[in-house]
Design an enzyme around this catalytic site. Structure first.
Site, PDB file in Angstrom:
ATOM      1  N   GLU A 173     -14.786 -12.090   8.578  1.00  0.00           N
ATOM      2  CA  GLU A 173     -15.682 -11.160   7.918  1.00  0.00           C
ATOM      3  C   GLU A 173     -17.126 -11.440   8.328  1.00  0.00           C
ATOM      4  O   GLU A 173     -17.500 -12.589   8.524  1.00  0.00           O
ATOM      5  CB  GLU A 173     -15.531 -11.375   6.413  1.00  0.00           C
ATOM      6  N   ARG A 230     -13.972  -4.908  11.596  1.00  0.00           N
ATOM      7  CA  ARG A 230     -14.706  -6.173  11.524  1.00  0.00           C
ATOM      8  C   ARG A 230     -14.686  -6.816  12.904  1.00  0.00           C
ATOM      9  O   ARG A 230     -13.912  -6.416  13.772  1.00  0.00           O
ATOM     10  CB  ARG A 230     -14.026  -7.156  10.553  1.00  0.00           C
ATOM     11  N   ARG A 258      -4.641  -7.401   2.773  1.00  0.00           N
ATOM     12  CA  ARG A 258      -5.377  -6.934   3.934  1.00  0.00           C
ATOM     13  C   ARG A 258      -4.428  -7.032   5.125  1.00  0.00           C
ATOM     14  O   ARG A 258      -4.010  -8.115   5.517  1.00  0.00           O
ATOM     15  CB  ARG A 258      -6.637  -7.767   4.191  1.00  0.00           C
ATOM     16  N   CYS A 266     -12.771 -11.435  -6.205  1.00  0.00           N
ATOM     17  CA  CYS A 266     -13.670 -10.353  -5.758  1.00  0.00           C
ATOM     18  C   CYS A 266     -12.987  -9.019  -6.035  1.00  0.00           C
ATOM     19  O   CYS A 266     -11.808  -8.856  -5.706  1.00  0.00           O
ATOM     20  CB  CYS A 266     -13.951 -10.504  -4.268  1.00  0.00           C
ATOM     21  N   GLU A 273     -11.361 -18.539  -1.508  1.00  0.00           N
ATOM     22  CA  GLU A 273     -11.926 -17.517  -2.415  1.00  0.00           C
ATOM     23  C   GLU A 273     -10.972 -17.208  -3.577  1.00  0.00           C
ATOM     24  O   GLU A 273     -11.410 -16.898  -4.691  1.00  0.00           O
ATOM     25  CB  GLU A 273     -12.226 -16.249  -1.607  1.00  0.00           C
ATOM     26  N   THR A 290     -12.970  -6.323  -4.551  1.00  0.00           N
ATOM     27  CA  THR A 290     -12.427  -5.602  -3.389  1.00  0.00           C
ATOM     28  C   THR A 290     -10.960  -5.928  -3.163  1.00  0.00           C
ATOM     29  O   THR A 290     -10.258  -5.192  -2.493  1.00  0.00           O
ATOM     30  CB  THR A 290     -13.176  -5.960  -2.084  1.00  0.00           C
ATOM     31  N   ARG A 316      -2.349 -10.495   4.922  1.00  0.00           N
ATOM     32  CA  ARG A 316      -2.539 -11.540   3.908  1.00  0.00           C
ATOM     33  C   ARG A 316      -2.561 -10.898   2.531  1.00  0.00           C
ATOM     34  O   ARG A 316      -2.933  -9.737   2.383  1.00  0.00           O
ATOM     35  CB  ARG A 316      -3.803 -12.338   4.157  1.00  0.00           C
ATOM     36  N   ARG A 369      -4.249 -17.707  -0.619  1.00  0.00           N
ATOM     37  CA  ARG A 369      -4.279 -16.634   0.370  1.00  0.00           C
ATOM     38  C   ARG A 369      -3.028 -16.869   1.194  1.00  0.00           C
ATOM     39  O   ARG A 369      -2.901 -17.908   1.854  1.00  0.00           O
ATOM     40  CB  ARG A 369      -5.528 -16.711   1.242  1.00  0.00           C
TER      41      ARG A 369
HETATM   42  N1  ARG Z   1     -19.518 -10.838  -1.756  1.00  0.00           N
HETATM   43  C1  ARG Z   1     -19.620 -10.296  -0.456  1.00  0.00           C
HETATM   44  C2  ARG Z   1     -20.408  -9.013  -0.527  1.00  0.00           C
HETATM   45  O1  ARG Z   1     -20.618  -8.523  -1.601  1.00  0.00           O
HETATM   46  C3  ARG Z   1     -18.247 -10.060   0.180  1.00  0.00           C
HETATM   47  C4  ARG Z   1     -17.431  -8.992  -0.475  1.00  0.00           C
HETATM   48  C5  ARG Z   1     -16.086  -8.683   0.128  1.00  0.00           C
HETATM   49  N2  ARG Z   1     -15.509  -9.760   0.826  1.00  0.00           N
HETATM   50  C6  ARG Z   1     -14.831 -10.748   0.274  1.00  0.00           C
HETATM   51  N3  ARG Z   1     -14.474 -11.736   1.053  1.00  0.00           N
HETATM   52  N4  ARG Z   1     -14.507 -10.748  -0.973  1.00  0.00           N
HETATM   53  O2  ARG Z   1     -20.829  -8.496   0.495  1.00  0.00           O
END
Ligand code: ARG
Length: 345
Positions: free
Chosen positions: A300, A295, A266, A257, A211, A259, A112, A215
């Protein structure tokens, strides 16, 4: 806002990097969309078990709050941020097709990417009107998809119980009410503006306004990573004719986010490893060597089931998409070799 009381249970990169100095520097900062430091760190404050604990409300958040975001980005991606991020989605450069050609270990493969539209706040700061506008633009682009990518869009708002049951059954529906997303402001106005698109073959899926605004997901049974990557790359090329995604040479594809910055990719397999599953120290040591993470198979923060694990690339920034897939390929080959060795004993 007062400096937060970070008790011992706070282990996130946010808690670690939000020193009193950084806090003083940023506490009055607000982006042009009205996103403040409080908004950026709320998810990590409300959820002390966060690993990261911050979200961006708009692309500007990454510059406005850089004294906090930059070290988090460096620590997560292991990327100094001094070199520029470059993208490579050329399927011809993936030289290995399938880490499990005999089909003994890999149940399915999924790749994704996250994308967001230019000139819009990200999900944590978007308004209901803007979110609807984003949905309309995306649906218009999805409608143009051709050949094996063509399919249907299912809006969450007003979805019939029958459609909902079918999408849950296919494991397509994204879950409502995630606590990290909730505290980040990402569940506001639920379910307005959210939905799911999938092709008729059920190998291509788009989540709208979860999010991230998009996606984009390619998946199929078995381990043919190259085919999965090829389908994704083709879909991106088609969608980019109609949609303009936020990209910066420093951060790559901008996501809510940190990450997901960079490739926003991913690449994962669901893989059955009954022997390695009994030795998590060995399992984790191999995945760490190959920059992979483990995971559970229900998304997640879920647990594994029947010794089937979700294994995926951890780094996304400062590496290309081809490298992310290569990380997964070589790591999975090493995992399978170890699993065979353990099974032989
Ligand atoms: N906000 C969550 C944390 O800090 C998830 C972080 C990574 N995952 C995500 N789906 N962005 O643990």
């Amino acid at each position: 806002m007062e400096y937060p009381d970070f008790t011992a249970e706070y282990q996130s990169l946010m808690a670690k990097n939000l020193t009193k100095d950084v806090f003083e520097q940023l506490k009055g900062v607000v982006t042009k969309n009205g996103f403040s430091l409080k908004d950026a760190i709320n998810s990590g404050l409300v959820n002390p078990d966060s690993g990261i604990g911050v979200y961006a409300g708009d692309p500007e958040s990454y510059t406005c709050f850089s004294p906090l975001f930059d070290p988090i980005i460096r620590q997560y991606h292991g990327f100094t941020g001094s070199k520029l991020h470059s993208t490579n989605l050329n399927p011809a450069e993936i030289d290995h097709h399938n880490p499990d050609p005999d089909n003994h270990y890999i149940v399915s493969t999924r790749i994704r990417v996250a994308r967001n539209l230019v000139n819009m706040p990200l999900g944590p700061a978007i308004s209901i009107v803007q979110r609807d506008e984003v949905e309309a633009k995306i649906v218009a682009a999805l409608t143009q998809l051709s050949g094996s990518l063509s399919g249907h869009y299912y809006a969450l708002a007003g979805m019939s119980a029958a459609v909902q049951a079918r999408l849950i059954d296919d494991h397509f529906l994204f879950k409502a009410g995630d606590k990290y997303l909730g505290a980040a402001g990402l569940n506001r106005d639920w379910p307005a503006g959210r939905g799911i698109y999938h092709n008729d073959e059920k190998t291509f899926l788009v989540w709208v306004n979860e999010e991230d605004q998009l996606r984009i997901i390619s998946m199929q049974a078995g381990g043919n990573i190259q085919q999965v990557f090829l389908r994704l790359a083709q879909a991106l090329t088609e969608l980019e004719r109609h949609l303009h995604f936020v990209f910066s040479s420093r951060l790559g594809y901008v996501s809510s986010c940190p990450t997901n910055l960079g490739t926003a990719m991913r690449a994962s397999v669901h893989i059955k490893l009954p022997n390695l599953g009994l030795d998590m120290t060995e399992f984790t040591s191999i995945t760490e060597q190959h920059h992979l993470q483990i995971r559970g198979i229900h998304g997640e923060h879920s647990e594994s089931e029947g010794y089937i694990y979700d294994v995926s690339n951890r780094r996304r920034l400062g590496v290309t998409e081809v490298q992310c897939v290569q990380d997964l390929y070589t790591g999975v080959v090493a995992l399978i070799a170890k699993e065979k060795e353990l099974a032989g004993q």
